[in-house]
Design an enzyme around this catalytic site. Structure first.
Site, PDB file in Angstrom:
ATOM      1  N   CYS A 189       5.565  -4.374  -1.482  1.00 35.45           N
ATOM      2  CA  CYS A 189       5.078  -4.049  -2.819  1.00 35.45           C
ATOM      3  C   CYS A 189       5.014  -2.540  -3.021  1.00 35.45           C
ATOM      4  CB  CYS A 189       3.704  -4.684  -3.017  1.00 35.45           C
ATOM      5  SG  CYS A 189       2.919  -4.204  -4.555  1.00 35.45           S
ATOM      6  N   CYS A 211       1.892  -1.334  -4.980  1.00 38.10           N
ATOM      7  CA  CYS A 211       0.656  -1.330  -4.185  1.00 38.10           C
ATOM      8  C   CYS A 211       0.619  -0.158  -3.199  1.00 38.10           C
ATOM      9  CB  CYS A 211       0.522  -2.608  -3.358  1.00 38.10           C
ATOM     10  SG  CYS A 211       0.969  -4.110  -4.219  1.00 38.10           S
ATOM     11  N   ASP A 212       1.758   0.152  -2.590  1.00 37.92           N
ATOM     12  CA  ASP A 212       1.721   1.022  -1.413  1.00 37.92           C
ATOM     13  C   ASP A 212       2.459   2.357  -1.544  1.00 37.92           C
ATOM     14  OD1 ASP A 212       0.237  -0.904  -0.101  1.00 37.92           O
ATOM     15  OD2 ASP A 212       2.007  -1.952   0.634  1.00 37.92           O
TER      16      ASP A 212
END
Ligand code: NAP
Length: 314
Positions: free
Chosen positions: A137, A140-141
Site C-alpha cells: 500500500c 499507507c507507507d
C-alpha cells in the site's frame, strides 16, 4: 453468539465499492438491507492514492475520500451495517444463513461482494518483512520512504500508478517487471515514462527478500538469462522499500462448494445471478474482464435491483 432475529430482504457481504453501491440501491428501493464488512469500508480502493477515472471525479481524490462519500450515501438510504467476518454460509434454502464470528444473519437474498486482496510475490523473506520494508500500500507507507530508494514489483495499472505516487516521496523508484513491456494503460505509462525519478528493471523477478528485522537486500533474477544479483540497501539509508502490486487474489474461500466458481472467482451472468436462487455477486470477486470502481459500482446496482425483482416476484 449473537443471533439476529431479523430476516433481511438483502444481506450484502463486503463493503467495497460493489457492496456499498448494492447497499445504496437496496436501501433506496426500501428493502431491509444489512451490509456486512469485516474491516474498514472500501476494500482495495482505500489504498489507492488517486482515483482519476471514476466518472464525475474531479481528479486528485483518494480512494479513501471517495469511499467516505459512498458510505455517507449508504447511510442516507438507511441500510444497517455490521462489522463481522463471515465464516460460513448456507445459501440453499429460501432463508439464507450468513454466519459471522460475532453473529448469525438471515436474509431472503444475498449479494456477495467480498472482492479480492493483494497477491504476494510468494518469495522467501516476504512475509517476515511486511511493514519492515515490504508493503502492499503506497498510500499507507510512502511517507516512511521519504528520500529513500524504493522498488515497485509489477507492471499493471496499480504498479505503475503507485510508482508515480511513490516518486513524490522516494529519492528513486525502480519498477521491477517480469516482462519487457508494461501492462498498465497507455496514459499511465506515459506519465511514468515522463517521470525522471522512475527507472525500470525489465524481465526481472524478485526471488528473495532479506533482512533481520528490516529489509536490507533482495535477490533479483533475470528471467531471460536466469542470472541473479543481490541488491543491497544504500549504506547510509540502511534499508529500502519494496512495494508489491502483482494482482489480486479473490476472497472466495467461504463460498467454496456453495456457488459455482472458476479459478476461485464466482461465475455470474450479466445480471449478477449466481447459480443459486436469490444469490447474486458483484465486483472483483466475480469473473469479469474489467475490474474498476465504476464496474464494481455498476455490478452492485444491478445485483440490488435483481434482488428487488426476485423479492417482488416471490
Ligand atoms: P494486474 O492488472 O493483474 O497486473 C498485475 C501485474 O503484476 C502484471 O503486470 C503482471 O505481469 C505482474 N505479475 C503478476 N504475477 C506476478 C508475479 N508472481 N511476479 C511478478 N509479477 C507478477 O493487477 P493490477 O495492476 O493490480 O490491476 C488489477 C485490476 O485493477 C486491473 O483490472 C486494473 O486495470 C485495475 N486497476 C485500474 C486502475 C485505474 O484504472 N486507474 C488502477 C489500479 C488498478 P504480466 O503483465 O506479465 O502479466
Amino acid at each position: 453468539m449473537i443471533v439476529l432475529d431479523k430476516l433481511y430482504d438483502v444481506i450484502i457481504i463486503g463493503g467495497g465499492p460493489a457492496g456499498l453501491s448494492a447497499a445504496m440501491y437496496a436501501g433506496r428501493a426500501r428493502l431491509s438491507t444489512l451490509l456486512i464488512e469485516k474491516d474498514a469500508y472500501g476494500g482495495q480502493i482505500v489504498i489507492t492514492s488517486e482515483i482519476e477515472n471514476y466518472p464525475g471525479g474531479m481528479g486528485h481524490e483518494s480512494g479513501a475520500d471517495l469511499i467516505k462519500r459512498m458510505v455517507a450515501q449508504v447511510d442516507r438510504f438507511g441500510a444497517d451495517k455490521v462489522t463481522d467476518t463471515i465464516i460460513d454460509v448456507d445459501l440453499e434454502s429460501d432463508t439464507k444463513i450468513v454466519k459471522g464470528q460475532k453473529g448469525e444473519y438471515r436474509g431472503k437474498t444475498v449479494i456477495i461482494a467480498t472482492g479480492a486482496q493483494p497477491r504476494p510475490i510468494g518469495c522467501p523473506g516476504e512475509r517476515e518483512l511486511i511493514s519492515k520494508g515490504v508493503s502492499y500500500c503506497a498510500t499507507c507507507d510512502a511517507n516512511f520512504f521519504e528520500d529513500f530508494e524504493v522498488f515497485v514489483v509489477g507492471g499493471g495499472d496499480s504498479a505503475v500508478e503507485e510508482a508515480i505516487y511513490l516518486a513524490k516521496f522516494a529519492r528513486k523508484v525502480t519498477i521491477i517487471h517480469r516482462r519487457d513491456a508494461l501492462r498498465a494503460a497507455k496514459s499511465i505509462q506515459e506519465r511514468a515514462f515522463a517521470n525522471p525519478k522512475i527507472d525500470y528493471m525489465w524481465d526481472s523477478v524478485v526471488v528473495e527478500l532479506k533482512g533481520d528485522g528490516i529489509l536490507t537486500s533482495m535477490v533479483v533474477q533475470n528471467v531471460k538469462t536466469n542470472e541473479t544479483r543481490e541488491i543491497f540497501a544504500d549504506e547510509e539509508d540502511g534499508t529500502f522499500g519494496v512495494f508489491v502490486f502483482v494482482g489480486f487474489l479473490p476472497n472466495s474461500k467461504v463460498f467454496e462448494g456453495k456457488v459455482a466458481m472458476q479459478d476461485n472467482y464466482i461465475i455470474a451472468d450479466e445480471n449478477m445471478h449466481t447459480n443459486v436462487h436469490g444469490v447474486y455477486v458483484a465486483g472483483d470477486i466475480r469473473i469479469k474482464k474489467l475490474r474498476q470502481v465504476v464496474t464494481a459500482a455498476a455490478d452492485g446496482a444491478i445485483a440490488a435491483i435483481e434482488a428487488e425483482k426476485f423479492l417482488e416476484e416471490g
